[in-house]
Design a protein around this motif. Sequence first.
Motif, PDB file in Angstrom:
ATOM      1  N   ARG A  73      -8.536  -0.480  -6.752  1.00  0.00           N
ATOM      2  CA  ARG A  73      -7.478  -0.373  -5.746  1.00  0.00           C
ATOM      3  C   ARG A  73      -7.075   1.068  -5.450  1.00  0.00           C
ATOM      4  O   ARG A  73      -6.124   1.300  -4.698  1.00  0.00           O
ATOM      5  CB  ARG A  73      -6.256  -1.163  -6.211  1.00  0.00           C
ATOM      6  N   VAL A 112     -14.645  11.661  -0.901  1.00  0.00           N
ATOM      7  CA  VAL A 112     -13.869  10.436  -1.051  1.00  0.00           C
ATOM      8  C   VAL A 112     -14.447   9.657  -2.230  1.00  0.00           C
ATOM      9  O   VAL A 112     -15.656   9.464  -2.321  1.00  0.00           O
ATOM     10  CB  VAL A 112     -13.899   9.571   0.217  1.00  0.00           C
ATOM     11  N   LYS A 113     -13.567   9.243  -3.128  1.00  0.00           N
ATOM     12  CA  LYS A 113     -13.996   8.429  -4.269  1.00  0.00           C
ATOM     13  C   LYS A 113     -13.086   7.201  -4.337  1.00  0.00           C
ATOM     14  O   LYS A 113     -11.881   7.306  -4.080  1.00  0.00           O
ATOM     15  CB  LYS A 113     -13.888   9.210  -5.573  1.00  0.00           C
ATOM     16  N   GLN A 114     -13.681   6.069  -4.719  1.00  0.00           N
ATOM     17  CA  GLN A 114     -12.901   4.837  -4.827  1.00  0.00           C
ATOM     18  C   GLN A 114     -13.217   4.133  -6.127  1.00  0.00           C
ATOM     19  O   GLN A 114     -14.357   4.096  -6.573  1.00  0.00           O
ATOM     20  CB  GLN A 114     -13.185   3.909  -3.643  1.00  0.00           C
ATOM     21  N   GLU A 115     -12.167   3.585  -6.730  1.00  0.00           N
ATOM     22  CA  GLU A 115     -12.314   2.796  -7.949  1.00  0.00           C
ATOM     23  C   GLU A 115     -11.267   1.698  -7.890  1.00  0.00           C
ATOM     24  O   GLU A 115     -10.073   1.948  -8.015  1.00  0.00           O
ATOM     25  CB  GLU A 115     -12.096   3.667  -9.186  1.00  0.00           C
ATOM     26  N   PHE A 160     -10.591  10.552 -10.976  1.00  0.00           N
ATOM     27  CA  PHE A 160     -11.503  10.995  -9.945  1.00  0.00           C
ATOM     28  C   PHE A 160     -11.773  12.485 -10.050  1.00  0.00           C
ATOM     29  O   PHE A 160     -10.902  13.255 -10.438  1.00  0.00           O
ATOM     30  CB  PHE A 160     -10.917  10.717  -8.541  1.00  0.00           C
ATOM     31  N   THR A 163      -4.052   0.555  -2.792  1.00  0.00           N
ATOM     32  CA  THR A 163      -4.164  -0.624  -1.932  1.00  0.00           C
ATOM     33  C   THR A 163      -3.780  -1.881  -2.696  1.00  0.00           C
ATOM     34  O   THR A 163      -4.282  -2.121  -3.787  1.00  0.00           O
ATOM     35  CB  THR A 163      -5.606  -0.779  -1.423  1.00  0.00           C
ATOM     36  N   SER A 204      -9.102  11.282  -1.846  1.00  0.00           N
ATOM     37  CA  SER A 204      -9.821  12.083  -0.864  1.00  0.00           C
ATOM     38  C   SER A 204      -9.380  13.529  -0.955  1.00  0.00           C
ATOM     39  O   SER A 204      -8.321  13.835  -1.509  1.00  0.00           O
ATOM     40  CB  SER A 204      -9.566  11.546   0.551  1.00  0.00           C
ATOM     41  N   HIS A 241      -4.680   7.007  -2.551  1.00  0.00           N
ATOM     42  CA  HIS A 241      -4.190   5.841  -1.837  1.00  0.00           C
ATOM     43  C   HIS A 241      -4.293   4.607  -2.721  1.00  0.00           C
ATOM     44  O   HIS A 241      -5.321   4.372  -3.358  1.00  0.00           O
ATOM     45  CB  HIS A 241      -4.991   5.632  -0.549  1.00  0.00           C
ATOM     46  N   THR A 296       0.591   5.943  -0.486  1.00  0.00           N
ATOM     47  CA  THR A 296      -0.217   7.141  -0.696  1.00  0.00           C
ATOM     48  C   THR A 296       0.580   8.200  -1.436  1.00  0.00           C
ATOM     49  O   THR A 296       1.746   8.442  -1.121  1.00  0.00           O
ATOM     50  CB  THR A 296      -0.697   7.705   0.658  1.00  0.00           C
ATOM     51  N   MET A 332      -8.095   4.981  -4.142  1.00  0.00           N
ATOM     52  CA  MET A 332      -9.052   5.800  -3.413  1.00  0.00           C
ATOM     53  C   MET A 332      -8.494   7.206  -3.282  1.00  0.00           C
ATOM     54  O   MET A 332      -7.344   7.376  -2.863  1.00  0.00           O
ATOM     55  CB  MET A 332      -9.325   5.223  -2.023  1.00  0.00           C
ATOM     56  N   ASN A 369       0.839  -1.197   0.000  1.00  0.00           N
ATOM     57  CA  ASN A 369       0.000   0.000   0.000  1.00  0.00           C
ATOM     58  C   ASN A 369       0.871   1.243   0.000  1.00  0.00           C
ATOM     59  O   ASN A 369       1.983   1.222   0.549  1.00  0.00           O
ATOM     60  CB  ASN A 369      -0.889   0.038   1.250  1.00  0.00           C
TER      61      ASN A 369
END
Lengths: 109, 113
Positions: A60, A55-58, A47, A77, A64, A75, A20, A62, A18
């Motif tokens: 792996r 906060v948006k995630q797609e 994003f 992951t 903010s 970030h 950032t 994310m 992981n």
Amino acid sequence: ELKVEQNPLFLSMQEGKNYTIYCNYSTTSDRLYWYRQDPGKSLESLFVLLSNGAVKQEGRLMASLDTKARLSTLHITAAVHDLSATYFCAVDEDNDMRFGAGTRLTVKP
Amino acid sequence: NAGVTQTPKFRILKIGQSMTLQCTQDMNHNYMYWYRQDPGMGLKLIYYSVGAGITDKGEVPNGYNVSRSTTEDFPLRLELAAPSQTSVYFCASSSGSKGRKLFFGSGTQLSVL
């Protein structure tokens, strides 16, 4: 003057880890964008963040946005090789869309 | 939809020559932008337009000119090309509403020798 700073500029990481990416900017804008660019290619939107705390995630990834700190994070992951690319943040103030210098991400097996 | 189309994809100019980079979009977007990207660097805004007949300078406008006679087209003119203008040029457009995600063209790689 609107300034956008990304760090790190280069990131080499192993698959499965992981990490950032940080994007700091100099104004009170609440509109921030993340883009991806593969080598020799154009940019594609990842994003769109339009308010404090967004906060948006797609998959792996994310993203903010903290407008009070003038900071956005991307970030990653459990990185996979397909995420290897250059990632740009961009800040929108009035009609001026300014980009950071980009973070070149390499994911190694 | 074609999206944002740029021509040419590659061009080599001699110092002092002039050329026009073409950009057209079929999404009826009001906002259009020209950026340049130097090797290993981010994008720098050259000019932008918020609608037909309206253009404004960005961060690095010197040596360039633009016009916006229609919603669809936003050509970038290089006058008296210099080696410092060697770069990849991207045209982009957006709808202009809140949440101004940019749609990019495929880029023009320009070398000035």
